[in-house]
Scaffold this motif. Structure first.
Motif, PDB file in Angstrom:
ATOM      1  N   HIS A   1     117.875  29.278  95.923  1.00 28.11           N
ATOM      2  CA  HIS A   1     117.366  30.531  95.291  1.00 28.11           C
ATOM      3  C   HIS A   1     116.392  31.356  96.193  1.00 28.11           C
ATOM      4  O   HIS A   1     116.575  32.541  96.171  1.00 28.11           O
ATOM      5  N   ASN A   2     115.445  30.658  97.165  1.00 25.34           N
ATOM      6  CA  ASN A   2     114.645  31.646  97.945  1.00 25.34           C
ATOM      7  C   ASN A   2     115.345  32.406  99.002  1.00 25.34           C
ATOM      8  O   ASN A   2     115.007  33.330  99.562  1.00 25.34           O
ATOM      9  N   ASP A   3     116.254  31.537  99.709  1.00 27.17           N
ATOM     10  CA  ASP A   3     116.926  32.122 100.770  1.00 27.17           C
ATOM     11  C   ASP A   3     118.204  33.032 100.568  1.00 27.17           C
ATOM     12  O   ASP A   3     118.885  33.667 101.334  1.00 27.17           O
ATOM     13  N   ASN A   4     118.800  32.833  99.185  1.00 28.87           N
ATOM     14  CA  ASN A   4     119.969  33.559  98.900  1.00 28.87           C
ATOM     15  C   ASN A   4     121.181  33.056  99.552  1.00 28.87           C
ATOM     16  O   ASN A   4     122.169  33.740  99.822  1.00 28.87           O
ATOM     17  N   GLU A   5     121.159  31.913 100.043  1.00 21.74           N
ATOM     18  CA  GLU A   5     122.364  31.371 100.975  1.00 21.74           C
ATOM     19  C   GLU A   5     122.315  29.850 100.669  1.00 21.74           C
ATOM     20  O   GLU A   5     121.312  29.170 100.691  1.00 21.74           O
ATOM     21  N   PRO A   6     123.376  29.367 100.564  1.00 22.16           N
ATOM     22  CA  PRO A   6     123.639  28.203 100.268  1.00 22.16           C
ATOM     23  C   PRO A   6     123.324  27.083 101.431  1.00 22.16           C
ATOM     24  O   PRO A   6     123.556  27.416 102.660  1.00 22.16           O
ATOM     25  N   LEU A   7     122.634  26.103 101.168  1.00 22.22           N
ATOM     26  CA  LEU A   7     122.427  25.026 102.370  1.00 22.22           C
ATOM     27  C   LEU A   7     123.584  24.277 102.475  1.00 22.22           C
ATOM     28  O   LEU A   7     124.245  23.801 101.808  1.00 22.22           O
ATOM     29  N   LEU A   8     123.727  23.907 103.973  1.00 21.71           N
ATOM     30  CA  LEU A   8     124.946  23.154 104.216  1.00 21.71           C
ATOM     31  C   LEU A   8     124.682  21.770 104.315  1.00 21.71           C
ATOM     32  O   LEU A   8     123.739  21.223 104.929  1.00 21.71           O
ATOM     33  N   ASP A   9     125.601  20.657 104.001  1.00 24.46           N
ATOM     34  CA  ASP A   9     125.207  19.491 104.091  1.00 24.46           C
ATOM     35  C   ASP A   9     125.678  19.310 105.905  1.00 24.46           C
ATOM     36  O   ASP A   9     126.095  20.029 106.585  1.00 24.46           O
ATOM     37  N   ARG A  10     125.589  18.073 106.279  1.00 25.27           N
ATOM     38  CA  ARG A  10     125.682  17.463 107.531  1.00 25.27           C
ATOM     39  C   ARG A  10     127.055  17.523 108.002  1.00 25.27           C
ATOM     40  O   ARG A  10     127.339  18.044 109.022  1.00 25.27           O
ATOM     41  N   LYS A  11     127.895  17.310 107.009  1.00 21.17           N
ATOM     42  CA  LYS A  11     129.463  17.416 107.606  1.00 21.17           C
ATOM     43  C   LYS A  11     129.897  19.096 107.637  1.00 21.17           C
ATOM     44  O   LYS A  11     130.675  19.367 108.551  1.00 21.17           O
ATOM     45  N   SER A  12     129.405  19.883 106.892  1.00 16.04           N
ATOM     46  CA  SER A  12     129.833  21.391 106.751  1.00 16.04           C
ATOM     47  C   SER A  12     128.920  21.899 108.126  1.00 16.04           C
ATOM     48  O   SER A  12     129.672  22.779 108.564  1.00 16.04           O
ATOM     49  N   ALA A  13     127.919  21.360 108.537  1.00 17.79           N
ATOM     50  CA  ALA A  13     127.091  21.923 109.425  1.00 17.79           C
ATOM     51  C   ALA A  13     127.673  21.651 110.431  1.00 17.79           C
ATOM     52  O   ALA A  13     127.792  22.311 111.674  1.00 17.79           O
ATOM     53  N   TYR A  41     130.666  23.750 111.238  1.00 15.47           N
ATOM     54  CA  TYR A  41     130.255  24.906 111.375  1.00 15.47           C
ATOM     55  C   TYR A  41     130.017  25.192 113.075  1.00 15.47           C
ATOM     56  O   TYR A  41     130.477  26.008 113.789  1.00 15.47           O
ATOM     57  N   LEU A  42     129.245  24.082 113.383  1.00 18.80           N
ATOM     58  CA  LEU A  42     129.134  24.056 114.929  1.00 18.80           C
ATOM     59  C   LEU A  42     130.110  23.500 115.871  1.00 18.80           C
ATOM     60  O   LEU A  42     130.250  23.390 116.906  1.00 18.80           O
ATOM     61  N   ARG A  43     131.191  22.742 115.022  1.00 19.91           N
ATOM     62  CA  ARG A  43     132.308  22.238 115.968  1.00 19.91           C
ATOM     63  C   ARG A  43     131.792  21.063 116.828  1.00 19.91           C
ATOM     64  O   ARG A  43     132.427  20.876 117.837  1.00 19.91           O
ATOM     65  N   VAL A  44     130.994  20.224 116.021  1.00 17.82           N
ATOM     66  CA  VAL A  44     130.814  18.793 116.788  1.00 17.82           C
ATOM     67  C   VAL A  44     130.943  17.788 115.519  1.00 17.82           C
ATOM     68  O   VAL A  44     131.480  18.274 114.211  1.00 17.82           O
ATOM     69  N   SER A  45     130.720  16.606 115.797  1.00 18.69           N
ATOM     70  CA  SER A  45     130.892  15.607 114.572  1.00 18.69           C
ATOM     71  C   SER A  45     129.590  15.455 114.122  1.00 18.69           C
ATOM     72  O   SER A  45     128.449  15.919 114.593  1.00 18.69           O
ATOM     73  N   PRO A  46     129.738  14.902 112.795  1.00 18.30           N
ATOM     74  CA  PRO A  46     128.513  14.727 112.036  1.00 18.30           C
ATOM     75  C   PRO A  46     127.747  13.829 112.584  1.00 18.30           C
ATOM     76  O   PRO A  46     126.486  13.893 112.787  1.00 18.30           O
ATOM     77  N   GLY A  47     128.322  12.889 113.342  1.00 16.38           N
ATOM     78  CA  GLY A  47     127.368  11.860 114.158  1.00 16.38           C
ATOM     79  C   GLY A  47     126.546  12.321 115.243  1.00 16.38           C
ATOM     80  O   GLY A  47     125.516  12.089 115.431  1.00 16.38           O
ATOM     81  N   THR A  48     127.403  13.295 115.943  1.00 16.34           N
ATOM     82  CA  THR A  48     126.516  13.934 116.916  1.00 16.34           C
ATOM     83  C   THR A  48     125.362  14.849 116.577  1.00 16.34           C
ATOM     84  O   THR A  48     124.306  14.821 117.113  1.00 16.34           O
ATOM     85  N   LEU A  49     125.545  15.452 115.280  1.00 13.81           N
ATOM     86  CA  LEU A  49     124.483  16.232 114.764  1.00 13.81           C
ATOM     87  C   LEU A  49     123.519  15.226 114.164  1.00 13.81           C
ATOM     88  O   LEU A  49     122.127  15.415 114.126  1.00 13.81           O
ATOM     89  N   ARG A  81     120.115  25.333 107.023  1.00 14.67           N
ATOM     90  CA  ARG A  81     120.363  26.631 106.718  1.00 14.67           C
ATOM     91  C   ARG A  81     121.325  27.349 107.651  1.00 14.67           C
ATOM     92  O   ARG A  81     121.032  27.032 108.995  1.00 14.67           O
ATOM     93  N   ARG A  82     122.184  28.017 107.101  1.00 15.33           N
ATOM     94  CA  ARG A  82     123.371  28.638 108.205  1.00 15.33           C
ATOM     95  C   ARG A  82     122.401  29.613 109.252  1.00 15.33           C
ATOM     96  O   ARG A  82     122.870  29.545 110.497  1.00 15.33           O
ATOM     97  N   ALA A  83     121.528  30.277 108.878  1.00 10.38           N
ATOM     98  CA  ALA A  83     120.583  31.211 109.761  1.00 10.38           C
ATOM     99  C   ALA A  83     119.954  29.977 110.960  1.00 10.38           C
ATOM    100  O   ALA A  83     120.014  30.684 112.020  1.00 10.38           O
ATOM    101  N   ASP A  84     119.548  29.091 110.655  1.00 10.56           N
ATOM    102  CA  ASP A  84     118.969  28.161 111.696  1.00 10.56           C
ATOM    103  C   ASP A  84     120.066  27.918 112.684  1.00 10.56           C
ATOM    104  O   ASP A  84     119.929  27.684 114.093  1.00 10.56           O
ATOM    105  N   LEU A  85     121.346  27.639 112.234  1.00 13.22           N
ATOM    106  CA  LEU A  85     122.513  27.274 112.932  1.00 13.22           C
ATOM    107  C   LEU A  85     122.755  28.357 113.990  1.00 13.22           C
ATOM    108  O   LEU A  85     123.329  28.067 114.849  1.00 13.22           O
ATOM    109  N   ASP A  86     122.960  29.354 113.202  1.00 15.14           N
ATOM    110  CA  ASP A  86     123.430  30.783 114.019  1.00 15.14           C
ATOM    111  C   ASP A  86     122.490  30.860 115.114  1.00 15.14           C
ATOM    112  O   ASP A  86     122.537  31.339 116.211  1.00 15.14           O
ATOM    113  N   LYS A  87     120.875  30.689 114.855  1.00  5.02           N
ATOM    114  CA  LYS A  87     119.875  30.925 115.616  1.00  5.02           C
ATOM    115  C   LYS A  87     120.192  29.761 117.085  1.00  5.02           C
ATOM    116  O   LYS A  87     120.161  30.080 118.117  1.00  5.02           O
TER     117      LYS A  87
END
Length: 92
Positions: free
Chosen positions: A32-44, A47-55, A78-84
Protein backbone atom coordinates in the motif's frame (compact mmCIF):
# COMPACT_ATOMS: atom_id res chain seq x y z
CA UNK A 1 11.18 2.66 7.26
CA UNK A 2 11.59 0.64 10.44
CA UNK A 3 10.23 -2.87 9.88
CA UNK A 4 10.45 -3.69 13.59
CA UNK A 5 8.03 -0.91 14.47
CA UNK A 6 5.63 -1.80 11.66
CA UNK A 7 5.60 -5.46 12.69
CA UNK A 8 4.54 -4.61 16.21
CA UNK A 9 2.09 -1.87 15.23
CA UNK A 10 -0.13 -4.04 13.04
CA UNK A 11 -2.09 -7.20 13.68
CA UNK A 12 -0.96 -9.79 11.11
CA UNK A 13 -4.46 -10.37 9.67
CA UNK A 14 -6.64 -8.36 7.34
CA UNK A 15 -9.87 -7.29 8.94
CA UNK A 16 -11.52 -4.48 10.83
CA UNK A 17 -10.60 -3.22 14.29
CA UNK A 18 -13.25 -2.51 16.94
CA UNK A 19 -13.43 1.11 15.83
CA UNK A 20 -14.10 0.06 12.21
CA UNK A 21 -10.60 0.91 10.98
CA UNK A 22 -9.20 -1.45 8.35
CA UNK A 23 -6.28 -3.52 9.63
CA UNK A 24 -3.77 -4.65 6.99
CA UNK A 25 -1.15 -7.38 7.09
CA UNK A 26 2.46 -6.23 7.11
CA UNK A 27 2.89 -7.26 3.48
CA UNK A 28 -0.24 -5.38 2.45
CA UNK A 29 1.07 -2.35 4.34
CA UNK A 30 4.31 -2.40 2.32
CA UNK A 31 2.38 -2.83 -0.93
CA UNK A 32 0.00 0.00 0.00
CA UNK A 33 2.81 2.45 0.86
CA UNK A 34 4.90 1.93 -2.25
CA UNK A 35 2.08 1.25 -4.72
CA UNK A 36 4.11 -1.62 -6.11
CA UNK A 37 3.84 -5.28 -5.23
CA UNK A 38 6.66 -6.98 -3.40
CA UNK A 39 8.38 -9.81 -5.24
CA UNK A 40 9.02 -13.15 -3.58
CA UNK A 41 12.46 -14.74 -3.90
CA UNK A 42 11.50 -16.84 -6.91
CA UNK A 43 10.05 -13.85 -8.80
CA UNK A 44 12.97 -11.60 -7.85
CA UNK A 45 15.44 -14.25 -9.03
CA UNK A 46 13.61 -14.58 -12.33
CA UNK A 47 13.62 -10.78 -12.71
CA UNK A 48 17.41 -10.69 -12.13
CA UNK A 49 17.94 -13.86 -14.21
CA UNK A 50 19.66 -15.75 -11.42
CA UNK A 51 18.54 -18.80 -9.47
CA UNK A 52 16.58 -18.42 -6.23
CA UNK A 53 19.47 -20.24 -4.52
CA UNK A 54 21.93 -17.61 -5.73
CA UNK A 55 19.68 -14.88 -4.39
CA UNK A 56 19.47 -16.68 -1.04
CA UNK A 57 23.27 -16.92 -0.87
CA UNK A 58 23.64 -13.22 -1.71
CA UNK A 59 21.23 -12.35 1.11
CA UNK A 60 22.90 -14.68 3.61
CA UNK A 61 26.46 -13.58 2.85
CA UNK A 62 25.47 -9.92 2.33
CA UNK A 63 27.40 -10.00 -0.93
CA UNK A 64 25.01 -7.48 -2.47
CA UNK A 65 22.61 -5.26 -0.55
CA UNK A 66 19.30 -6.00 -2.24
CA UNK A 67 17.43 -4.77 0.86
CA UNK A 68 15.40 -7.94 1.42
CA UNK A 69 12.28 -7.52 3.54
CA UNK A 70 11.71 -10.42 5.91
CA UNK A 71 8.14 -11.15 6.89
CA UNK A 72 8.29 -14.14 9.20
CA UNK A 73 9.97 -16.81 7.08
CA UNK A 74 9.08 -15.10 3.83
CA UNK A 75 11.53 -12.83 2.04
CA UNK A 76 10.29 -10.10 -0.27
CA UNK A 77 12.02 -7.56 -2.52
CA UNK A 78 10.98 -4.20 -3.92
CA UNK A 79 11.34 -3.97 -7.69
CA UNK A 80 12.87 -0.49 -7.27
CA UNK A 81 15.69 -2.00 -5.16
CA UNK A 82 16.31 -4.66 -7.80
CA UNK A 83 16.37 -2.00 -10.53
CA UNK A 84 18.89 0.01 -8.49
CA UNK A 85 21.05 -3.13 -8.17
CA UNK A 86 20.96 -3.64 -11.95
CA UNK A 87 21.91 -0.01 -12.58
CA UNK A 88 24.86 -0.29 -10.17
CA UNK A 89 26.08 -3.44 -11.91
CA UNK A 90 25.84 -1.77 -15.34
CA UNK A 91 27.83 1.29 -14.27
CA UNK A 92 30.80 -0.68 -12.84
Amino acid sequence: MNIFLLYHDYIPITGFACNGELVLTLEEKFMHNDNEPLLDRKSAAKYLRVSPGTLAVWDCTKRYDLKPIKIGRAVRYRRADLDKFIEQRLST
